[in-house]
Design a protein around this motif. Structure first.
Motif, PDB file in Angstrom:
ATOM      1  N   MET A   1       1.001  -1.165  -0.084  1.00 24.29           N
ATOM      2  CA  MET A   1      -0.054  -0.045   0.108  1.00 24.29           C
ATOM      3  C   MET A   1       0.813   1.224  -0.146  1.00 24.29           C
ATOM      4  SD  MET A   1      -2.772   1.177   2.956  1.00 24.29           S
ATOM      5  CE  MET A   1      -3.974  -0.033   2.481  1.00 24.29           C
ATOM      6  N   THR A   2       0.534   1.986  -1.012  1.00 25.11           N
ATOM      7  CA  THR A   2       1.407   3.441  -1.145  1.00 25.11           C
ATOM      8  C   THR A   2       1.031   4.282   0.118  1.00 25.11           C
ATOM      9  OG1 THR A   2      -0.176   4.535  -2.467  1.00 25.11           O
ATOM     10  CG2 THR A   2       1.733   3.247  -3.589  1.00 25.11           C
ATOM     11  N   ASP A   3       1.844   5.342   0.539  1.00 28.80           N
ATOM     12  CA  ASP A   3       1.399   6.257   1.412  1.00 28.80           C
ATOM     13  C   ASP A   3       0.407   6.931   1.170  1.00 28.80           C
ATOM     14  OD1 ASP A   3       4.041   5.671   2.772  1.00 28.80           O
ATOM     15  OD2 ASP A   3       5.148   7.362   2.000  1.00 28.80           O
ATOM     16  N   ASN A   4      -0.024   7.491  -0.042  1.00 29.23           N
ATOM     17  CA  ASN A   4      -0.995   8.134  -0.492  1.00 29.23           C
ATOM     18  C   ASN A   4      -2.374   7.315  -0.084  1.00 29.23           C
ATOM     19  OD1 ASN A   4      -2.232  10.324  -1.564  1.00 29.23           O
ATOM     20  ND2 ASN A   4      -2.906   9.411  -3.235  1.00 29.23           N
ATOM     21  N   GLN A   5      -2.172   6.023  -0.438  1.00 30.61           N
ATOM     22  CA  GLN A   5      -3.500   5.149  -0.038  1.00 30.61           C
ATOM     23  C   GLN A   5      -3.593   5.144   1.625  1.00 30.61           C
ATOM     24  OE1 GLN A   5      -1.779   1.845  -2.444  1.00 30.61           O
ATOM     25  NE2 GLN A   5      -3.623   1.706  -3.862  1.00 30.61           N
ATOM     26  N   GLN A   6      -2.648   5.140   2.126  1.00 28.84           N
ATOM     27  CA  GLN A   6      -2.513   4.876   3.823  1.00 28.84           C
ATOM     28  C   GLN A   6      -3.181   6.197   4.031  1.00 28.84           C
ATOM     29  OE1 GLN A   6       1.589   3.948   4.599  1.00 28.84           O
ATOM     30  NE2 GLN A   6       1.133   1.927   4.973  1.00 28.84           N
ATOM     31  N   PHE A   7      -2.770   7.270   3.339  1.00 28.97           N
ATOM     32  CA  PHE A   7      -3.276   8.671   4.114  1.00 28.97           C
ATOM     33  C   PHE A   7      -5.099   8.531   3.712  1.00 28.97           C
ATOM     34  CE2 PHE A   7       0.740  10.523   3.276  1.00 28.97           C
ATOM     35  CZ  PHE A   7       1.265  10.449   4.681  1.00 28.97           C
ATOM     36  N   LEU A   8      -5.351   8.138   2.675  1.00 31.54           N
ATOM     37  CA  LEU A   8      -6.690   8.204   2.155  1.00 31.54           C
ATOM     38  C   LEU A   8      -7.483   7.439   3.032  1.00 31.54           C
ATOM     39  CD1 LEU A   8      -8.646   9.781  -0.043  1.00 31.54           C
ATOM     40  CD2 LEU A   8      -8.268   7.518  -1.453  1.00 31.54           C
ATOM     41  N   GLU A   9      -6.893   6.048   3.306  1.00 30.67           N
ATOM     42  CA  GLU A   9      -7.632   5.198   4.398  1.00 30.67           C
ATOM     43  C   GLU A   9      -7.820   5.770   5.769  1.00 30.67           C
ATOM     44  OE1 GLU A   9      -7.114   0.668   6.149  1.00 30.67           O
ATOM     45  OE2 GLU A   9      -5.809   1.448   4.435  1.00 30.67           O
ATOM     46  N   LYS A  10      -6.917   6.600   6.015  1.00 34.22           N
ATOM     47  CA  LYS A  10      -6.836   7.126   7.384  1.00 34.22           C
ATOM     48  C   LYS A  10      -8.331   8.334   7.492  1.00 34.22           C
ATOM     49  CE  LYS A  10      -5.933   8.603  11.392  1.00 34.22           C
ATOM     50  NZ  LYS A  10      -6.123   7.883  12.770  1.00 34.22           N
ATOM     51  N   LYS A  53     -18.210   7.097  -4.107  1.00 34.33           N
ATOM     52  CA  LYS A  53     -17.978   5.704  -4.409  1.00 34.33           C
ATOM     53  C   LYS A  53     -16.800   5.167  -4.758  1.00 34.33           C
ATOM     54  CE  LYS A  53     -23.088   4.765  -4.929  1.00 34.33           C
ATOM     55  NZ  LYS A  53     -24.029   4.085  -6.184  1.00 34.33           N
ATOM     56  N   ARG A  54     -16.249   6.087  -5.591  1.00 39.31           N
ATOM     57  CA  ARG A  54     -14.933   5.545  -6.089  1.00 39.31           C
ATOM     58  C   ARG A  54     -13.711   5.570  -4.906  1.00 39.31           C
ATOM     59  NH1 ARG A  54     -16.334   8.454 -10.907  1.00 39.31           N
ATOM     60  NH2 ARG A  54     -15.208  10.420 -10.198  1.00 39.31           N
ATOM     61  N   ILE A  55     -13.905   6.729  -4.253  1.00 37.59           N
ATOM     62  CA  ILE A  55     -13.052   6.813  -3.173  1.00 37.59           C
ATOM     63  C   ILE A  55     -12.989   5.802  -1.967  1.00 37.59           C
ATOM     64  CG2 ILE A  55     -12.470   8.645  -1.290  1.00 37.59           C
ATOM     65  CD1 ILE A  55     -13.075  10.742  -3.261  1.00 37.59           C
ATOM     66  N   TRP A  56     -14.307   5.444  -1.793  1.00 33.91           N
ATOM     67  CA  TRP A  56     -14.706   4.416  -0.802  1.00 33.91           C
ATOM     68  C   TRP A  56     -14.280   2.977  -1.232  1.00 33.91           C
ATOM     69  CZ3 TRP A  56     -15.542   8.982   1.330  1.00 33.91           C
ATOM     70  CH2 TRP A  56     -15.374   9.359   2.580  1.00 33.91           C
ATOM     71  N   GLY A  57     -13.903   2.882  -2.582  1.00 33.37           N
ATOM     72  CA  GLY A  57     -13.564   1.596  -3.274  1.00 33.37           C
ATOM     73  C   GLY A  57     -14.939   0.677  -3.673  1.00 33.37           C
ATOM     74  N   LYS A  58     -16.183   1.183  -3.699  1.00 33.82           N
ATOM     75  CA  LYS A  58     -17.212   0.802  -4.133  1.00 33.82           C
ATOM     76  C   LYS A  58     -17.285   0.594  -5.767  1.00 33.82           C
ATOM     77  CE  LYS A  58     -19.231   0.671  -0.054  1.00 33.82           C
ATOM     78  NZ  LYS A  58     -19.503  -0.435   0.688  1.00 33.82           N
ATOM     79  N   VAL A  59     -16.440   1.544  -6.661  1.00 37.79           N
ATOM     80  CA  VAL A  59     -16.633   1.332  -7.880  1.00 37.79           C
ATOM     81  C   VAL A  59     -15.017   1.408  -8.251  1.00 37.79           C
ATOM     82  CG1 VAL A  59     -17.098   2.428  -9.904  1.00 37.79           C
ATOM     83  CG2 VAL A  59     -18.759   2.799  -8.052  1.00 37.79           C
ATOM     84  N   GLN A  60     -14.714   0.388  -9.154  1.00 34.58           N
ATOM     85  CA  GLN A  60     -13.376   0.387  -9.769  1.00 34.58           C
ATOM     86  C   GLN A  60     -13.189   1.556 -10.496  1.00 34.58           C
ATOM     87  OE1 GLN A  60     -11.355  -2.361  -8.652  1.00 34.58           O
ATOM     88  NE2 GLN A  60      -9.762  -1.125  -9.795  1.00 34.58           N
ATOM     89  N   THR A  69     -10.499  17.428  -4.821  1.00 34.83           N
ATOM     90  CA  THR A  69     -11.329  16.391  -4.038  1.00 34.83           C
ATOM     91  C   THR A  69     -10.482  16.039  -2.730  1.00 34.83           C
ATOM     92  OG1 THR A  69     -12.176  15.519  -5.988  1.00 34.83           O
ATOM     93  CG2 THR A  69     -12.203  14.006  -4.179  1.00 34.83           C
ATOM     94  N   LEU A  70      -9.235  15.955  -2.621  1.00 30.30           N
ATOM     95  CA  LEU A  70      -8.529  15.457  -1.465  1.00 30.30           C
ATOM     96  C   LEU A  70      -8.584  16.565  -0.273  1.00 30.30           C
ATOM     97  CD1 LEU A  70      -5.213  13.801  -3.005  1.00 30.30           C
ATOM     98  CD2 LEU A  70      -7.676  12.696  -1.834  1.00 30.30           C
ATOM     99  N   ASP A  71      -8.417  17.768  -0.711  1.00 29.54           N
ATOM    100  CA  ASP A  71      -8.613  18.982   0.074  1.00 29.54           C
ATOM    101  C   ASP A  71     -10.049  19.072   0.718  1.00 29.54           C
ATOM    102  OD1 ASP A  71      -6.224  20.065  -0.250  1.00 29.54           O
ATOM    103  OD2 ASP A  71      -6.728  21.523  -1.807  1.00 29.54           O
ATOM    104  N   ALA A  72     -11.265  18.763  -0.157  1.00 27.88           N
ATOM    105  CA  ALA A  72     -12.681  18.889   0.510  1.00 27.88           C
ATOM    106  C   ALA A  72     -12.785  17.665   1.570  1.00 27.88           C
ATOM    107  CB  ALA A  72     -13.412  18.496  -0.644  1.00 27.88           C
ATOM    108  N   LEU A  73     -12.397  16.350   1.365  1.00 32.76           N
ATOM    109  CA  LEU A  73     -12.305  15.583   2.288  1.00 32.76           C
ATOM    110  C   LEU A  73     -11.407  15.858   3.493  1.00 32.76           C
ATOM    111  CD1 LEU A  73     -11.475  12.257  -0.408  1.00 32.76           C
ATOM    112  CD2 LEU A  73     -13.748  13.026   0.960  1.00 32.76           C
ATOM    113  N   ALA A  74     -10.421  16.575   3.342  1.00 29.71           N
ATOM    114  CA  ALA A  74      -9.466  16.753   4.397  1.00 29.71           C
ATOM    115  C   ALA A  74     -10.296  17.858   5.267  1.00 29.71           C
ATOM    116  CB  ALA A  74      -8.107  17.416   4.164  1.00 29.71           C
ATOM    117  N   ARG A  75     -10.547  19.118   4.628  1.00 30.70           N
ATOM    118  CA  ARG A  75     -11.330  20.020   5.264  1.00 30.70           C
ATOM    119  C   ARG A  75     -12.819  19.329   5.962  1.00 30.70           C
ATOM    120  NH1 ARG A  75     -12.344  25.170   1.870  1.00 30.70           N
ATOM    121  NH2 ARG A  75     -13.133  26.038   3.838  1.00 30.70           N
ATOM    122  N   PHE A  76     -13.206  18.622   5.395  1.00 30.42           N
ATOM    123  CA  PHE A  76     -14.723  18.028   5.866  1.00 30.42           C
ATOM    124  C   PHE A  76     -14.136  17.175   7.386  1.00 30.42           C
ATOM    125  CE2 PHE A  76     -17.880  14.553   6.699  1.00 30.42           C
ATOM    126  CZ  PHE A  76     -18.979  15.294   6.960  1.00 30.42           C
ATOM    127  N   ALA A  77     -12.732  16.574   7.201  1.00 32.11           N
ATOM    128  CA  ALA A  77     -12.495  15.796   8.266  1.00 32.11           C
ATOM    129  C   ALA A  77     -12.019  16.635   9.560  1.00 32.11           C
ATOM    130  CB  ALA A  77     -11.265  14.659   8.002  1.00 32.11           C
TER     131      ALA A  77
END
Length: 411
Positions: A1-10, A53-60, A69-77
């Motif tokens: 798993m890459t660092d970016n994937q680990q960050f996204l999972e967190k 759904k793509r971010i959560w792995g529901k869609v390939q 997109t990543l900024d929006a997720l981080a701000r929401f978190a």
């Protein structure tokens, strides 16, 4: 798993914990639509259900999420942006070395304990499955209504309900689509009050156990144009500052300074809203026209994102504006149709905010046309309307103003 994937999972885990909706493995399409609405409410950024759904792995999907997109997720978190989030995450520790021979006994003891725990869990799960199923939910003579106590916001809504004739174990009132705004109420009482801090169109729900049994529309009117700086849990109202310049509605950066609004890490989101039950305007035939300008000069908002939102009883339209170089980050929503800048050419919505920009949106008989400074920016079919229009909201990442506002029926 890459660092970016680990960050996204967190980041996903932090968002799931914040929502409290249970495991994302059980989420349905409506949950992702609700999450998109929550993200838009907090950040002003539209992320469609398909994107989430793509971010959560529901869609390939093989491509990586873009930075907006990543900024929006981080701000929401709860972080200023994606870079701040990744900097705050502790790097994964290396795998521990294999235990020395002297630790074999300790390791065997742990394995035995683990096996005993698994056996106990199996017995517990088995006992759950052999329990008698809950009796089917029954209810009659239900009553559920609401009434705002004033005009404008904040506004207390008085809910009247009667669920005493049901066999429900628990009763809830939910303010809107957001499951986090669900409150437990006493089954034997009949009145509950709740505060709404922003104007808009809501669907209040009466829930017995885990079933929505009654639902009705609720409009929180603004009482004309109102202004607020969005933040949780309560916005900062700036309505008294909106009309200091004749002929225009908005606030300046000096207003932010006077109010001591933090601007170092992220640009504030200033919302201008006008919501009313009075206009009888169908979204099938209408014209929206206004001049607007994002006047922010702070470094946390390089793109000067500005969203114009038309609120309807069955959805909304979101029209994006910003600097030309940020067109790939624009996201438009036309009722149920998302139009993402990543997969569509939205460069016509890139503007020079050094002067006011004129925007027009006209819908006639299932066709929508949007012009920016008298040039066509988008045109196409508008198959699914958004019901009756109840208001307009303008979100500035930073500060700004509007003038020459017009909203009228054309059919």
């Amino acid at each position: 798993m890459t660092d970016n994937q680990q960050f996204l999972e967190k980041c996903r885990k932090l968002i799931e914990e914040k929502l409290g909706w249970g495991s994302s493995n059980q989420w349905q399409n409506q949950d992702f639509e609700n999450l998109g609405d929550r993200i838009f409410e907090v950040t002003g950024v539209v992320l469609s259900a398909s994107t989430l759904k793509r971010i959560w792995g529901k869609v390939q999907y093989n491509s990586k999420p873009n930075l907006s997109t990543l900024d929006a997720l981080a701000r929401f978190a709860g972080f200023a942006n994606w870079r701040t989030f990744t900097a705050s995450v502790i790097s994964p520790q290396p795998e521990p070395a294999a235990p020395a021979p002297s630790s074999k006994k300790r390791r065997s003891f742990k394995i035995i304990l683990l096996m005993l725990a698994l056996a106990g869990a199996a017995l517990l799960i088995g006992s759950i499955f052999v329990r008698q199923p809950r009796s089917p939910l029954t209810f009659d003579q239900l009553r559920f209504s609401s009434k705002p106590v004033t005009l404008g916001v904040p506004n207390t809504v008085i809910f009247e309900y009667d669920a005493t004739h049901s066999n429900a174990d628990s009763v809830f009132i939910q303010q809107s689509w957001d499951p986090k705004r669900k409150f437990s109420v006493d089954k034997n009482l009949h009145t509950y009050t709740s505060t709404y801090y922003m104007p808009g169109f809501y669907k209040a729900k009466l829930i017995l156990n885990d079933s929505v049994v009654r639902e009705h529309e609720l409009i929180i009117e603004s009482g004309g144009w109102m202004g607020a700086i969005l933040r949780e849990p309560v916005p900062v109202y700036v309505t008294d500052r909106l009309h200091t310049v004749p002929g225009q509605t908005g606030i300046s950066q000096q207003d932010l300074n006077d109010l001591h609004i933090e601007q170092d890490k992220t640009a504030p989101i200033v919302t201008l809203a006008n919501v009313s039950r009075e206009p009888d305007i169908s979204s099938r035939n209408f014209l929206l026209s206004l001049d607007l300008q994002n006047t922010y000069h702070g470094t946390p908002s390089p793109c000067l994102h500005t969203n114009i939102v038309v609120l309807g009883t069955d959805g909304y339209l979101l029209l994006p504006l910003g600097k030309p170089g940020c067109a790939g980050e624009f996201n438009m929503m036309l009722g149920e149709l998302p139009v993402e800048g990543r997969t569509h050419d939205l460069s016509a919505f890139g503007v020079d905010f050094s002067k006011p920009v004129q925007l027009k949106c006209e819908v006639r008989e299932r066709h929508i046309q949007i012009t920016v400074n008298n040039k066509e920016a988008y045109a196409g079919r508008f198959e699914k309307d958004i019901g009756k229009i109840v208001g307009v909201q303008v979100n500035f990442f930073g500060t700004g103003f509007i003038r020459n506002f017009q909203l009228k029926a054309t059919g």
